[in-house]
Design an enzyme around this catalytic site. Sequence first.
Site, PDB file in Angstrom:
ATOM      1  N   VAL A   1       0.796  -1.136   0.104  1.00 36.45           N
ATOM      2  CA  VAL A   1       0.152  -0.124  -0.093  1.00 36.45           C
ATOM      3  C   VAL A   1       0.866   1.234  -0.037  1.00 36.45           C
ATOM      4  O   VAL A   1       1.840   1.151   0.986  1.00 36.45           O
ATOM      5  CB  VAL A   1      -1.027   0.151   1.300  1.00 36.45           C
ATOM      6  CG1 VAL A   1      -1.756   1.299   1.380  1.00 36.45           C
ATOM      7  CG2 VAL A   1      -1.529  -1.034   1.327  1.00 36.45           C
ATOM      8  N   CYS A   2       0.552   2.192  -0.787  1.00 35.35           N
ATOM      9  CA  CYS A   2       1.319   3.488  -1.269  1.00 35.35           C
ATOM     10  C   CYS A   2       1.011   4.162   0.247  1.00 35.35           C
ATOM     11  O   CYS A   2       0.109   4.549   0.873  1.00 35.35           O
ATOM     12  CB  CYS A   2       0.936   4.178  -2.075  1.00 35.35           C
ATOM     13  SG  CYS A   2       1.867   5.863  -2.260  1.00 35.35           S
ATOM     14  N   VAL A   3       2.304   4.439   1.009  1.00 37.49           N
ATOM     15  CA  VAL A   3       2.210   5.085   2.362  1.00 37.49           C
ATOM     16  C   VAL A   3       1.735   6.610   2.430  1.00 37.49           C
ATOM     17  O   VAL A   3       0.886   6.749   3.247  1.00 37.49           O
ATOM     18  CB  VAL A   3       3.624   4.928   3.198  1.00 37.49           C
ATOM     19  CG1 VAL A   3       4.517   5.781   2.164  1.00 37.49           C
ATOM     20  CG2 VAL A   3       3.487   5.505   4.591  1.00 37.49           C
TER      21      VAL A   3
END
Lengths: 130, 88
Positions: free
Chosen positions: A78-80
């Site tokens: 998941v893109c932080v």
Amino acid sequence: MATFSLLITANPYSNQGQYSALEFTKAVLEAGHIIKRIFFYADGVLVANRLNCPPADELNLTKSWAKLAIEKDIELTVCVTAALKRGIVNQAEAERNALTSESIDPAFELSGLGQLTEAMLASDRLVTFG
Amino acid sequence: MKTLFILNNPTNLSACLEAIAKEDALLLIEDAVIIARKNIEYKHISLFALKEDLIARGINNTDASWELINYGKFVELTLAFDKSVTWL
């Protein structure tokens, strides 16, 4: 045998993209290919929220992804940056941002866009679902 | 470079077609499957539509120019082309 990665930007509750991606992933595995990584970006990250409570008669996409990831040993990344904006945090980010709790489902992992680039380089195909 | 264009929104068809070259193909998924009721006759490109999404929408009158495929064939198509572009 080929290696696939997926990029998912679809909002889990606005359109069908997450479901399509889930079915595509199953078909990839059934055909004997490999899933290198599934990268969630933009509104797609919303599916990683462990506090999602869809009605019991609807498909629970968070649990569906988590189940598939555990059974088939798939990386759900998941893109932080996209996640933090939307309240999806792990323990470290919760502490860093003085939040009361983490909210990410344990089957998903926060990471950076570099992981998307690496997945593209290490896979034969990248397929996007938005 | 042969490209598989994946379209999920019917309103984006014309813009998507502008980007398609002769050796490319178009795959309709999700709401875009509604397009498969007509023959769009474009540059003789191969035309595919996802059967599961047609059934989900009660569409059973597709034009013969569209090949109806399942998810397994969808996976095969992504490998048969050099890359896929999802037209969002």
